[in-house]
Design an enzyme around this catalytic site. Sequence first.
Site, mmCIF file in Angstrom:
data_model
loop_
_atom_site.group_PDB
_atom_site.id
_atom_site.type_symbol
_atom_site.label_atom_id
_atom_site.label_comp_id
_atom_site.label_asym_id
_atom_site.label_seq_id
_atom_site.Cartn_x
_atom_site.Cartn_y
_atom_site.Cartn_z
ATOM 1 N N GLY A 36 0.838 -1.197 0.000
ATOM 2 C CA GLY A 36 0.000 0.000 0.000
ATOM 3 C C GLY A 36 0.873 1.248 0.000
ATOM 4 O O GLY A 36 2.099 1.169 0.055
ATOM 5 N N ILE A 61 1.320 -5.879 11.118
ATOM 6 C CA ILE A 61 0.297 -6.513 11.967
ATOM 7 C C ILE A 61 0.858 -7.667 12.790
ATOM 8 O O ILE A 61 0.260 -8.075 13.781
ATOM 9 C CB ILE A 61 -0.920 -7.035 11.158
ATOM 10 C CG1 ILE A 61 -0.480 -7.935 9.998
ATOM 11 C CG2 ILE A 61 -1.801 -5.883 10.692
ATOM 12 C CD1 ILE A 61 -1.595 -8.757 9.392
ATOM 13 N N GLN A 84 -0.785 -10.541 2.824
ATOM 14 C CA GLN A 84 0.011 -10.894 1.667
ATOM 15 C C GLN A 84 -1.050 -11.365 0.684
ATOM 16 O O GLN A 84 -1.643 -12.427 0.854
ATOM 17 C CB GLN A 84 0.997 -11.997 2.069
ATOM 18 C CG GLN A 84 2.020 -12.376 1.029
ATOM 19 C CD GLN A 84 1.453 -12.739 -0.332
ATOM 20 O OE1 GLN A 84 1.545 -11.939 -1.291
ATOM 21 N NE2 GLN A 84 0.841 -13.901 -0.438
ATOM 22 N N SER A 125 -11.169 -14.563 0.681
ATOM 23 C CA SER A 125 -10.994 -14.608 -0.771
ATOM 24 C C SER A 125 -11.924 -15.632 -1.409
ATOM 25 O O SER A 125 -11.693 -16.836 -1.326
ATOM 26 C CB SER A 125 -9.536 -14.959 -1.085
ATOM 27 O OG SER A 125 -9.426 -15.370 -2.424
ATOM 28 N N TYR A 152 -1.880 -19.159 -0.486
ATOM 29 C CA TYR A 152 -2.702 -17.984 -0.138
ATOM 30 C C TYR A 152 -4.129 -18.412 0.204
ATOM 31 O O TYR A 152 -4.707 -17.975 1.208
ATOM 32 C CB TYR A 152 -2.703 -17.011 -1.320
ATOM 33 C CG TYR A 152 -3.712 -15.892 -1.237
ATOM 34 C CD1 TYR A 152 -3.516 -14.800 -0.403
ATOM 35 C CD2 TYR A 152 -4.876 -15.925 -2.017
ATOM 36 C CE1 TYR A 152 -4.447 -13.766 -0.347
ATOM 37 C CE2 TYR A 152 -5.805 -14.894 -1.970
ATOM 38 C CZ TYR A 152 -5.589 -13.815 -1.128
ATOM 39 O OH TYR A 152 -6.512 -12.804 -1.074
ATOM 40 N N VAL A 195 -6.027 -7.661 -13.393
ATOM 41 C CA VAL A 195 -6.103 -7.723 -14.852
ATOM 42 C C VAL A 195 -6.761 -6.470 -15.442
ATOM 43 O O VAL A 195 -6.308 -5.936 -16.467
ATOM 44 C CB VAL A 195 -6.793 -9.030 -15.337
ATOM 45 C CG1 VAL A 195 -8.199 -9.156 -14.789
ATOM 46 C CG2 VAL A 195 -6.842 -9.110 -16.843
ATOM 47 N N ARG A 276 -0.980 -19.759 -18.029
ATOM 48 C CA ARG A 276 -0.072 -19.873 -16.880
ATOM 49 C C ARG A 276 -0.466 -21.094 -16.070
ATOM 50 O O ARG A 276 -1.655 -21.263 -15.764
ATOM 51 C CB ARG A 276 -0.161 -18.617 -16.007
ATOM 52 C CG ARG A 276 0.483 -17.419 -16.683
ATOM 53 C CD ARG A 276 0.490 -16.240 -15.783
ATOM 54 N NE ARG A 276 -0.859 -15.719 -15.548
ATOM 55 C CZ ARG A 276 -1.102 -14.484 -15.094
ATOM 56 N NH1 ARG A 276 -0.111 -13.691 -14.818
ATOM 57 N NH2 ARG A 276 -2.330 -14.085 -14.912
HETATM 58 N N1 LIG Z 1 -8.226 -7.276 -4.666
HETATM 59 C C1 LIG Z 1 -8.936 -8.389 -4.727
HETATM 60 O O1 LIG Z 1 -9.473 -8.741 -5.790
HETATM 61 C C2 LIG Z 1 -9.126 -9.258 -3.504
HETATM 62 C C3 LIG Z 1 -9.872 -10.439 -3.636
HETATM 63 C C4 LIG Z 1 -10.076 -11.235 -2.513
HETATM 64 C C5 LIG Z 1 -9.567 -10.848 -1.287
HETATM 65 N N2 LIG Z 1 -8.828 -9.702 -1.188
HETATM 66 C C6 LIG Z 1 -8.297 -9.339 0.123
HETATM 67 O O2 LIG Z 1 -8.646 -7.990 0.387
HETATM 68 C C7 LIG Z 1 -7.622 -7.385 1.183
HETATM 69 C C8 LIG Z 1 -7.146 -6.107 0.536
HETATM 70 O O3 LIG Z 1 -6.612 -6.415 -0.750
HETATM 71 P P1 LIG Z 1 -6.122 -5.291 -1.765
HETATM 72 O O4 LIG Z 1 -6.453 -5.761 -3.130
HETATM 73 O O5 LIG Z 1 -6.596 -3.960 -1.314
HETATM 74 O O6 LIG Z 1 -4.545 -5.450 -1.603
HETATM 75 P P2 LIG Z 1 -3.423 -4.372 -1.234
HETATM 76 O O7 LIG Z 1 -2.114 -5.074 -1.399
HETATM 77 O O8 LIG Z 1 -3.643 -3.112 -1.998
HETATM 78 O O9 LIG Z 1 -3.724 -4.099 0.294
HETATM 79 C C9 LIG Z 1 -3.132 -4.832 1.349
HETATM 80 C C10 LIG Z 1 -2.585 -3.831 2.337
HETATM 81 O O10 LIG Z 1 -2.042 -4.549 3.447
HETATM 82 C C11 LIG Z 1 -0.800 -3.966 3.790
HETATM 83 N N3 LIG Z 1 -0.002 -5.004 4.444
HETATM 84 C C12 LIG Z 1 0.517 -6.125 3.881
HETATM 85 N N4 LIG Z 1 1.194 -6.829 4.796
HETATM 86 C C13 LIG Z 1 1.080 -6.152 5.972
HETATM 87 C C14 LIG Z 1 1.567 -6.370 7.286
HETATM 88 N N5 LIG Z 1 2.311 -7.454 7.587
HETATM 89 N N6 LIG Z 1 1.280 -5.472 8.238
HETATM 90 C C15 LIG Z 1 0.538 -4.364 7.956
HETATM 91 N N7 LIG Z 1 0.062 -4.099 6.726
HETATM 92 C C16 LIG Z 1 0.329 -4.986 5.744
HETATM 93 C C17 LIG Z 1 -0.202 -3.494 2.476
HETATM 94 O O11 LIG Z 1 0.799 -2.485 2.626
HETATM 95 C C18 LIG Z 1 -1.445 -2.987 1.759
HETATM 96 O O12 LIG Z 1 -1.672 -1.611 2.056
HETATM 97 C C19 LIG Z 1 -6.530 -8.449 1.342
HETATM 98 O O13 LIG Z 1 -6.734 -9.095 2.574
HETATM 99 C C20 LIG Z 1 -6.787 -9.398 0.199
HETATM 100 O O14 LIG Z 1 -6.329 -10.687 0.495
HETATM 101 C C21 LIG Z 1 -8.598 -8.889 -2.266
#
Ligand SMILES: NC(=O)c1ccc[n+]([C@@H]2O[C@H](COP(=O)([O-])OP(=O)(O)OC[C@H]3O[C@@H](n4cnc5c(N)ncnc54)[C@H](O)[C@@H]3O)[C@@H](O)[C@H]2O)c1
Length: 314
Positions: A36, A61, A84, A125, A152, A195, A276
């Site tokens: 982020g 965290i 992650q 997810s 994951y 994507v 892939r």
């Molecule tokens: N984007 C999608 O399509 C999708 C789909 C299913 C689930 N999710 C879940 O939604 C959540 C947000 O996803 P996103 O797409 O916004 O991803 P993102 O990578 O933009 O957001 C994740 C955030 O967590 C922070 N982070 C990672 N490891 C950390 C740690 N150890 N301590 C503190 N902060 C940490 C990162 O810096 C980032 O800001 C995640 O839990 C992801 O697994 C996303």
Amino acid sequence: MRALVTGGAGFIGSTLVDRLLAEGHAVDVVDDLSTGSLANLASARIAATQGAELSVHQLDIRHPELVELAVRRSPDVIYHLAAQADVRVSVARPVFDAEVNVIGTLQVLEAARACSASKVVFAASGGTLYGDADLEELPVDERHERRPLSPYGVSKLTGLNYLAMYRELHQLEYVALALGNVYGPRQDPHGEAGVIAIFAGNLKAGAPCTIYGDGCQTRDFVFVDDVVDAFVRAGSRGSGLIANIGTGVPVSVNELYATMARVYGSDAAPRHVPARPGELRNNALDPGRASLYLGWQPWTSMEDGLRAVFTSIS
Ligand SMILES: NC(=O)c1ccc[n+]([C@@H]2O[C@H](COP(=O)([O-])OP(=O)(O)OC[C@H]3O[C@@H](n4cnc5c(N)ncnc54)[C@H](O)[C@@H]3O)[C@@H](O)[C@H]2O)c1
């Protein structure tokens, strides 16, 4: 209400922070800024200069300090989105994936327990929880067998198991949202889930878009504002609930490309390269339970969502 948002500087998390602040809630962001960025919080910080209550804590965290922070800030609801979040990273570095998504989630639950938060809302997810479904099984509902095919997927499923256990053991309330493929402004085009962000950037730059395999693989693309609406609803509704957050409509990558090219006004053809290995074939999530328990429905059409993405790219 006071909310603590882990991953609040990420794509979905920062959009949630904007919405919570706009509704007048006080927000603490916990983020280690690994994927982020503070740039995602630009509008939240502007809101803070105009009276909104926002604190940003750069913290992993997994660090025990999270528990002290939660006790100090005393949030009512913890939205746990830090993760992650890259399937390919999880395959390459499964131990790291588990450290963040399993141990990190456990630390968040300990923090919630220590500060007596009323609820944890967890980003699960839906794209990895149910494994590969047959086309005729789509859209899958929450009763579908859980068979994640990546580290994951397993680490996120483990989060669900811990949530259910903490509810029994410590009466910690939760809602878990099993998200489809979320898209929208602020999505990182370098992430593997992005994507739409990748295609949008390439179309705008006049660069070719690459489709892996035959392009018939399907996904459930759901717009970020709709997803954030589900998080906000889950803060006050639902109990011990896991709910799919998707449109229920499988969209193939070929269809997606055609729609994006039409919305953008491009007649460029995509480039096809070999599939892939290990990529999920079909996914779409039945949102019926979210409608029933959260009063949630996806309302953004793909065309409107895509226009918002194109507009957000400079
Ligand atoms: N984007 C999608 O399509 C999708 C789909 C299913 C689930 N999710 C879940 O939604 C959540 C947000 O996803 P996103 O797409 O916004 O991803 P993102 O990578 O933009 O957001 C994740 C955030 O967590 C922070 N982070 C990672 N490891 C950390 C740690 N150890 N301590 C503190 N902060 C940490 C990162 O810096 C980032 O800001 C995640 O839990 C992801 O697994 C996303």
